[in-house]
Design an enzyme around this catalytic site. Sequence first.
Site, PDB file in Angstrom:
ATOM      1  N   SER A   1      -1.748  66.970  72.554  1.00 18.65           N
ATOM      2  CA  SER A   1      -1.775  67.920  71.429  1.00 18.65           C
ATOM      3  C   SER A   1      -3.108  68.594  71.207  1.00 18.65           C
ATOM      4  O   SER A   1      -3.209  69.471  70.341  1.00 18.65           O
ATOM      5  CB  SER A   1      -1.315  67.228  70.144  1.00 18.65           C
ATOM      6  OG  SER A   1       0.082  67.046  70.161  1.00 18.65           O
ATOM      7  N   VAL A   2      -4.139  68.233  71.957  1.00 17.59           N
ATOM      8  CA  VAL A   2      -5.339  69.063  71.958  1.00 17.59           C
ATOM      9  C   VAL A   2      -4.950  70.504  72.306  1.00 17.59           C
ATOM     10  O   VAL A   2      -5.579  71.462  71.863  1.00 17.59           O
ATOM     11  CB  VAL A   2      -6.376  68.509  72.957  1.00 17.59           C
ATOM     12  CG1 VAL A   2      -7.549  69.469  73.113  1.00 17.59           C
ATOM     13  CG2 VAL A   2      -6.886  67.152  72.492  1.00 17.59           C
TER      14      VAL A   2
END
Length: 409
Positions: free
Chosen positions: A89-90
């Site tokens: 999810s970066v």
Amino acid sequence: MNDTAEATGHPAPDEQGPAPEPVAVHGTVAPGYEPVRDAFARNFAQLGDRGAAVTVHRHGSPVVDLWAGTRDHDSTAPWERGTAQVVHSVTKGVSAAALLLLHQRGRLDLDAPVSTYWPEYAAEGKERTLVRHLLAHRAGVPVLDRPLTPDEAAHPGTGAAAVAAQAPVWEPGTEHGYHAQTYSWLTGELVRRVTGISLGRYVAEEIAGPLGLDLWIGLPPAQKDRVGRSGAVSAPERGGGLRLRPRRNVQDAYGDPASLTRRAFDAVDPPADENSPAYHAAELPGANGIATAYALSRFYASLIGAVEQGPRLFAPATLALARTVESEGPDRVLVVPTRFGPGFMLHGAASPLLAEGSFGHPGRGGSLGFADPESGVAFGYVTNGLQKTVTNDPRAHALVRAVRGVLQG
């Protein structure tokens, strides 16, 4: 910067069992940033890292650039300076930057209904969903009534059609909850409708290309040998962090198959093989970005100022917008209180970054990227050893604490 070809980490005196072998830390640190190198080495000795890298920029120039361990979580091949990893999810922070650049360039109105650009999205009572609701996890569609298979999830048209047809679980704009998987199709389709190209291609042409970043949403075949294998690793329970199976309420919520927590993370079922070439080549703008630590740090440095041999991406007004609180308080999916701007996670108890004005995004399992405009710091950390963390990994946080200590010292 000073060359630090080798540094060693040693286990804490109270650690049980045999001491692990010291790890060789490669790379450089600027004078004064040695505590970050020491913290990085301790992550291997005490917190279970197998292979990882960390880079810190300050005022556009690198002051920390370190790597150590193995490129694969389950092999002995060494991590090299250009080793990249899936950062989970970066990726959401990179995707948010793409949408805010479209806004900065006058092509996307955050206060317009999503259906202005994507008419089919108005179905099932979503006609008043604004673009800013979508970015700030307020759209009300963190789950799908029917989860997608990995092949369906990787097909942008299938994912977009699924979220367009989905009825919201709360009135859009009234509450917030982490759109763990559906963020991919929401942001990806919106960029495609506005630009006519995929979000991954837009990032390649407008962000990664101008900055010379080893960062991809949709890995080109020529880069496939750059990517290390990731996998689950265990670490001592040392507290801190929002974990996928943590104590108290989130544990109960994730253990309930009917909960929003479980359904949001299981919107793709069964989970994809994240080490497969097919997964790497797919474009999932909320989940499967691939990057080096250096690329993440340089990316965030470019949002807050000019970088060496590269442009500044965000105008001052866009930078201010990125840090504007859009969602704050109890999160319907993550259960604990969270804070979001338009796409970026903001500094808070669930995801502590460097300081109050920091913005960025963590990734499941440990990776982290963020910027702090007041100090001029940008930060990138990637790892192949995935632990049970969603927002505040103890390894990443140890590095952030070390950076904070350097700045305060």
